[in-house]
Design a protein around this motif. Structure first.
Motif, PDB file in Angstrom:
ATOM      1  N   TYR A  37       0.838  -1.218   0.000  1.00 40.91           N
ATOM      2  CA  TYR A  37       0.000   0.000   0.000  1.00 40.91           C
ATOM      3  C   TYR A  37       0.867   1.261   0.000  1.00 40.91           C
ATOM      4  CZ  TYR A  37      -2.895  -3.675   2.151  1.00 40.91           C
ATOM      5  OH  TYR A  37      -3.505  -4.856   2.473  1.00 40.91           O
ATOM      6  N   LYS A  76      -7.970   0.272  -6.369  1.00 37.88           N
ATOM      7  CA  LYS A  76      -8.355   0.374  -4.970  1.00 37.88           C
ATOM      8  C   LYS A  76      -9.787   0.905  -4.878  1.00 37.88           C
ATOM      9  CE  LYS A  76      -5.120   3.362  -3.991  1.00 37.88           C
ATOM     10  NZ  LYS A  76      -4.540   3.673  -5.301  1.00 37.88           N
ATOM     11  N   GLY A  77     -10.282   0.982  -3.651  1.00 39.39           N
ATOM     12  CA  GLY A  77     -11.621   1.513  -3.446  1.00 39.39           C
ATOM     13  C   GLY A  77     -11.744   2.990  -3.763  1.00 39.39           C
ATOM     14  N   ARG A  79     -16.297  10.245  -1.164  1.00 33.49           N
ATOM     15  CA  ARG A  79     -16.626   9.186  -0.207  1.00 33.49           C
ATOM     16  C   ARG A  79     -15.686   7.985  -0.382  1.00 33.49           C
ATOM     17  NH1 ARG A  79     -17.144   5.399   1.988  1.00 33.49           N
ATOM     18  NH2 ARG A  79     -18.679   4.546   3.428  1.00 33.49           N
ATOM     19  N   VAL A 103     -10.551   5.081   3.066  1.00 28.12           N
ATOM     20  CA  VAL A 103      -9.319   4.503   3.626  1.00 28.12           C
ATOM     21  C   VAL A 103      -8.686   5.395   4.696  1.00 28.12           C
ATOM     22  CG1 VAL A 103      -7.594   5.435   2.034  1.00 28.12           C
ATOM     23  CG2 VAL A 103      -7.332   3.110   2.928  1.00 28.12           C
ATOM     24  N   THR A 114      -8.449   3.938   7.985  1.00 30.07           N
ATOM     25  CA  THR A 114      -7.522   2.823   8.178  1.00 30.07           C
ATOM     26  C   THR A 114      -6.067   3.257   8.111  1.00 30.07           C
ATOM     27  OG1 THR A 114      -9.158   1.437   7.064  1.00 30.07           O
ATOM     28  CG2 THR A 114      -6.999   0.500   7.403  1.00 30.07           C
ATOM     29  N   ASP A 172      -5.130   2.456  12.060  1.00 24.37           N
ATOM     30  CA  ASP A 172      -6.522   2.017  12.083  1.00 24.37           C
ATOM     31  C   ASP A 172      -7.261   2.743  13.204  1.00 24.37           C
ATOM     32  OD1 ASP A 172      -8.651  -0.294  11.629  1.00 24.37           O
ATOM     33  OD2 ASP A 172      -8.349  -0.073  13.781  1.00 24.37           O
ATOM     34  N   LYS A 209     -17.783  -5.367  16.250  1.00 24.01           N
ATOM     35  CA  LYS A 209     -17.930  -4.764  14.924  1.00 24.01           C
ATOM     36  C   LYS A 209     -18.685  -5.704  13.996  1.00 24.01           C
ATOM     37  CE  LYS A 209     -14.241  -2.013  14.138  1.00 24.01           C
ATOM     38  NZ  LYS A 209     -12.818  -1.782  13.835  1.00 24.01           N
ATOM     39  N   GLN A 241     -19.298  -1.330   5.047  1.00 24.26           N
ATOM     40  CA  GLN A 241     -18.274  -0.393   5.500  1.00 24.26           C
ATOM     41  C   GLN A 241     -17.534  -0.941   6.725  1.00 24.26           C
ATOM     42  OE1 GLN A 241     -17.095   2.141   4.040  1.00 24.26           O
ATOM     43  NE2 GLN A 241     -15.693   2.794   5.639  1.00 24.26           N
ATOM     44  N   ARG A 287     -15.228  -3.574   5.532  1.00 20.30           N
ATOM     45  CA  ARG A 287     -14.072  -2.982   4.848  1.00 20.30           C
ATOM     46  C   ARG A 287     -13.042  -2.538   5.900  1.00 20.30           C
ATOM     47  NH1 ARG A 287     -10.108   0.004   4.858  1.00 20.30           N
ATOM     48  NH2 ARG A 287     -11.167   1.968   5.206  1.00 20.30           N
ATOM     49  N   GLU A 288     -13.521  -1.826   6.905  1.00 17.36           N
ATOM     50  CA  GLU A 288     -12.596  -1.340   7.931  1.00 17.36           C
ATOM     51  C   GLU A 288     -11.986  -2.503   8.706  1.00 17.36           C
ATOM     52  OE1 GLU A 288     -14.153   1.909  10.329  1.00 17.36           O
ATOM     53  OE2 GLU A 288     -15.179   2.763   8.595  1.00 17.36           O
ATOM     54  N   GLY A 345      -8.946  -3.763   7.136  1.00 19.78           N
ATOM     55  CA  GLY A 345      -7.827  -2.826   7.024  1.00 19.78           C
ATOM     56  C   GLY A 345      -7.514  -2.461   5.587  1.00 19.78           C
ATOM     57  N   GLY A 346      -6.236  -2.247   5.320  1.00 20.48           N
ATOM     58  CA  GLY A 346      -5.822  -1.864   3.976  1.00 20.48           C
ATOM     59  C   GLY A 346      -6.203  -2.909   2.943  1.00 20.48           C
ATOM     60  N   ALA A 347      -6.156  -4.186   3.333  1.00 21.75           N
ATOM     61  CA  ALA A 347      -6.513  -5.255   2.394  1.00 21.75           C
ATOM     62  C   ALA A 347      -7.964  -5.087   1.936  1.00 21.75           C
ATOM     63  CB  ALA A 347      -6.331  -6.616   3.062  1.00 21.75           C
ATOM     64  N   TYR A 372      -9.383  -2.451   1.321  1.00 20.99           N
ATOM     65  CA  TYR A 372      -9.488  -1.323   0.387  1.00 20.99           C
ATOM     66  C   TYR A 372      -9.029  -1.700  -1.016  1.00 20.99           C
ATOM     67  CZ  TYR A 372      -9.612   3.730  -0.705  1.00 20.99           C
ATOM     68  OH  TYR A 372      -9.929   4.977  -1.209  1.00 20.99           O
TER      69      TYR A 372
END
Lengths: 680, 680
Positions: free
Chosen positions: A190, A253-254, A448, A453, A456, A460, B359, B427, B430-431, B434-436, B438
């Motif tokens: 990343y 990526k998102g 949005r 990200v 994160t 995080d 979560k 969402q 996604r969080e 983590g980065g993965a 995204y």
């Protein structure tokens, strides 16, 4: 000043009277905070084209565009803000955060690419390096000639940076450092600037320095010195990877399509010993590790602490994006008509509906609160920077270190709260604009996707809130340790009394009895700043004290189990602390305003922020006897009234953020006003 | 059955024991509901390639791919599901909703394109048209030979469909209907299939039929017949727009890149009279408007009501996406390690942290609840469909109409609640990754971007919840009207008593006194289904009754003001009603399960759903004396315990959704497990 965009009134029905403009201007001055001049300069000099994006274009095209824009901004001097003046830097450290906030009104891919280059890579070199590094790299970093990466995160380690697996081993034979990725999960990932532009990387690695000669018993024997940063060239002049360096592309990526995130793996890559950024720990000419900070943990946290600006920026950028989303949605709500009231031929503008006000106005009020806090936090960052720079000491003193740790916790919590607020707010704004909000041309959806990200990266959010809690608990423990016997007893007694009162309330409903007897008091108290403040502060201290008590029960064997069972409690304590800080910052911001209409309006925004926060957590407040059930209902009623009172000022409130009209109009939704049946 | 993917255990540590598989299978049977056979067939026969997307590719490429996939699915017979069998349709009406749900595990652009073609366009023609339309169009719609649009939304009117401005004027001279967009805001927009593929459109327009000959006094005189649907060819065989038709491209959106949304404007476009879809209102050979439904409003709502399936599908699709997101995030949480517990060399898997469980697991439980509700709702849709089909009457009877209205309200509320749940859940997932999370390859971000608009299309969620409230209030008013004097008095008395009790509680804290006296009772009650149910049902009835009372105070002049001041209250009543329905559906689903381990596990999931819902709204429950403050704290404690109890079953619970492994593995995040320091 006639060219400043905020005085432009076109496209903004109904046309505000001059008096209103003064109110807007007063509010804007309050929100601009200490770096108002810089904000004004940027508003005046940055054309929209310099910072706008191209949603929907291919990733390749967006990356090219962003690289071009980064270099163009560097040409204008935007890359130099916040670097030491002796190496060509301009303005002060805090200014770089404010510039970042302003740039966040534009394309967020550009923002992050700027952040990677000037903030993270540039920051690592200038904060962790020494004169030789600054002289060698900083001018080329500021100009964009040397594009670089901040190579911290690994496949296997995001949040737990202390456990990165990449190694940097000193080889006394060659006087070189060997950078190596021993496992697949040690691969850096990343990493911004890696996939396309980066020529060098600031690589976070476990520094290994084998001992030289004989080592006396009891001396430090381990060759592992903990995480350090080494500058490693990753591409040659032609853009080809250096020998031993394998570069990958993270691809789609998102969001943030214009940022070239990638992976980097090292196969025994050798760099000169001088490439170690050695402000807090280095290797001398004899091949001996030297550091003024003996404790490996303290050294690690001191190094990370100098990079706190990244989190200040990320939070500020997210806050700015939320402000822009609100500016778009409020204007849309002011113009979009749907459904008519009984007996009226015209459809109502949607912002006249309570449900729509409820969707946007409390979030608008919170955006004000966060902006004041961001200003205060940035000012504090600068204060500590000034103190550190003016001090001749190489390493910071204990007081400064405490202050620094405290700032870091504040920043960590604000980063988490502001990015979550931004995600929630941009989504609410998107929905408030209906299908139009879903069209990329209107700016909300790419924003949005890009902001996603932010929750994160740079830590995080949940881990950051945990960090806030850790700081609070440590501080709390320190205080308890320092108390003398009498003080301890007094504190214990106070807590016991509070516990007794709470239990009594629970059993006998005393609070409800009091409540029944003094209903008027309830009502008058709602707008009282002191009462609001007591809600925020009592929640923070109660949650912290009770969390500490739970953790104190933990033994050696069940330590994790006790901690884990209380994790939601601990995180709530952290959030309450940050909420209190936000409240205090809003209060200070308000009190600094001159008496007048603007201050009165700002006070209402503050009320809405405070009461909406209390309502959001009303379960807790009632559970803990802080508000009565009837007061809780009164809070809801008052929020609805405040929505109605603030609704006519909604557009003006968004103007107080000071987003130039020319930066907004591209995102303002075309309403196709030419329609049947609308007479207004 | 050996080829069904759900029995595959590879890639799923720790390997489940056979007994566990039985539990999973039992839960899956429960969640599969009445169309299990169809679900199994789709699981077995649809390869991932048939429904998977290509995030990051250009919009053009994605549109091409999606069109190809739509036609391939049509070839496999997926376009024919739910159409009348006499025109070549297969299976029943409800089956089309279930197929939609299953397809929602794949690319959502494909899902929506399918929905536009077979559900919306095909649905409008087959539900609003008569035999001649079905014979002429349905076979080509099912095969994809005739691609079409559902042209309802206009620039100026999204939610307020009754106010669309497009006109369809009958011209007796030519025996044609003239379709026209009189204003800019009458332009149809966001119309799927418009920008590229559509050859025809089902156009929603105000039907104008000038009177023929003399009209007697008191007869219907207005030529405006309200909104009707006309089939209009928009492109010729070569793909060029028809004369008078202007087509635009909505371009880049926040998601759904493979759907070719566009705009359509009509300049006096003439079509034969027969193109009017005339099931509920048509023009006879003499040029006279004829309808069995005299009331223009009733006609409009009857027509819209036949299209309720669209909302059933959108909710079901969003629910499926949330399930898939949870399947991805739970597996990631089961494998991803970060930070070690004190005294342990290994880092913990993140799902072992309470914060991580908090979560994911309550959202997982809610996904179960929504799935049961979706099944019940789809079954109800089919029931009413069967009743309508078996009846020989052309227009539905009053009882059927009431049932239909009730279903519509349920569907509207579920569409809103499920799409919001999906947004929130994806969402959080996604969080949690983590980065993965995204990275586009891992499936979550495109899903989130695509689902975003589900909160707006097929009815804005807030407007839909308003519709639920309207239905409740109407029904409530009807009930009151039907009560005899004695009944009214009894009801008023009961409410007064309840009000008195509540006020007494408020003043004297009686509930807290009771609470203090019976602490054990509080604890034992938490898992009681009856107690949970009473919480859901009392909240629903209290909110409705008090909302109705507030509205009753409204006079003619202040009607809107009273309504608007109560809008948050009204919307809360609607949500409470839907929450109660969800509770009931979960209860029925659970009770239909055979006794055993699976049912016991399901009961815990139900507890978590119910208690987490109560906790979410604990402020209200305490405010209204429904739970004591100590019970509220006990709810939180119990939720944490349930998280710990369900955590070992987390992966199994996601398997109960029955998403084929081959549809998931492309999205399963590569964890780079080869790392240092992990011995487990």
């Amino acid at each position: 000043m006639s060219t400043t965009p905020e005085t432009t009134t076109e496209n903004t029905p109904p046309a505000p009277a001059p008096a209103t403009n003064d109110v807007v201007e007063q509010m804007r001055i309050a929100l601009d905070g200490p770096w108002r001049d810089l904000r004004e300069r940027i508003r005046g000099e940055l054309p929209w084209e310099a910072i706008s994006g191209t949603p929907g274009e291919s990733i390749e095209a967006q990356r090219e565009r962003v690289t071009r824009q980064v270099l163009a901004l560097a040409d204008k001097g935007y890359g130099s803000i916040g670097f030491p003046t002796q190496y060509g830097g301009t303005l002060d450290y805090g200014a770089s955060c404010v510039a970042f906030e302003m740039e966040a009104y534009g394309d967020l891919s550009l923002l992050i690419k700027n952040g990677v280059q000037f903030g993270l890579f540039g920051g690592a070199v200038s904060r962790l390096g020494t004169d030789k590094h600054l002289a060698a790299y900083v001018p080329d970093i500021m100009s964009g000639k040397l594009m670089g990466c901040f190579a911290m995160t690994e496949v296997g380690h995001g949040s737990n940076v202390a456990a990165v697996e990449t190694t940097a081993t000193y080889d006394a034979q060659t006087d070189e450092i060997v950078v190596h990725s021993p496992t697949v999960s040690a691969t850096k990932t990343y990493i911004g600037n890696a996939a396309k532009d980066g020529r060098a990387a600031a690589v976070f690695a476990q520094l290994v320095v084998p001992s030289v000669g004989d080592v006396a018993d009891g001396e430090e024997e381990t060759p592992s010195k903990g995480v350090h940063v080494v500058v490693v060239p990753i591409r040659d002049e032609d853009g080809n990877p250096m020998p031993g360096v394998t570069i990958g592309d993270n691809g789609v990526k998102g969001g943030l399509p214009g940022v070239d995130n990638g992976t980097i793996a090292f196969d025994h890559v050798c760099v000169p010993r001088e490439n170690l950024l050695d402000k807090f720990g280095g290797i001398d000419e004899t091949g001996t590790y030297v550091s003024e900070i003996d404790n490996i943990n303290r050294r690690f946290f001191t190094m990370l602490g100098t990079l706190v600006r990244g989190r200040v920026c990320v939070g500020g950028g997210a806050g700015a994006a939320a402000q822009k989303a609100l500016a778009i949605a409020v204007r849309y709500g002011e113009q979009r008509r749907q459904f008519s009231a009984p007996g009226s031929p015209d459809e109502l503008v949607v912002l006249d509906y309570l449900a729509h006000q409820r969707k946007l106005l409390p979030r608008l009020a919170k955006s004000f609160a966060l902006r004041f806090t961001q200003n205060a936090m940035t000012a504090r960052l600068q204060e500590l920077e000034d103190a550190a720079t003016s001090s001749e000491k190489e390493t910071p003193g204990a007081d400064h270190e405490d202050a620094q740790r405290e700032l870091e916790a504040w920043v960590a919590g604000m980063k988490a709260q502001t990015t979550w607020h931004a995600l929630d707010t941009i989504q609410a704004c998107r929905e408030a604009c209906g299908g139009a909000g879903y069209m990329a041309t209107n700016g909300l959806t790419q924003m949005r996707a890009d902001i996603d990200v932010f929750a994160t990266f740079e830590g995080d959010n949940t881990v950051l809130m945990q960090l806030v809690a850790k700081g609070l608990l440590t501080e709390y423990k320190d205080q308890w340790g320092d108390l003398d016997i009498a003080g301890t007893i007094a504190k214990v007694t106070a807590q016991t009394v509070e516990g007794l009162v709470e239990n009594t309330l629970k059993r006998a409903g005393l609070q409800r009895l009091i409540d029944g007897a003094t209903p008027r008091n309830d009502e008058t108290a709602l707008d009282s700043r002191g009462w609001q403040e007591s809600m925020f502060s009592e929640r923070a201290s109660h949650l912290l004290e009770t969390a500490a008590m739970r953790l104190r029960k933990a033994g050696k064997s069940d330590g994790f189990a006790v901690f884990n069972a209380a994790q939601d409690h601990i995180l709530a304590a952290a959030k309450a602390d940050i909420d209190l800080r936000i409240f205090e910052a809003f209060k200070e911001g308000l009190e600094a305003m001159p008496e007048g209409e603007a201050r009165k309006l700002m006070a209402k925004v503050f009320d809405l922020y405070a009461l909406a926060s209390i309502e959001e957590d009303k379960g807790w407040f009632i559970e803990h006897g802080r508000i009565t059930t009837s007061r809780s209902k009164a809070v809801t009623t008052r929020i609805n009234e405040l929505c109605a009172e603030l609704r006519p000022h909604a557009v003006d409130l968004t103007k107080a953020f000071g987003i130039p009209e020319s930066w907004l109009e591209n995102d303002l939704i075309d309403l196709g006003q030419d329609r049947a049946g609308v007479t207004a």
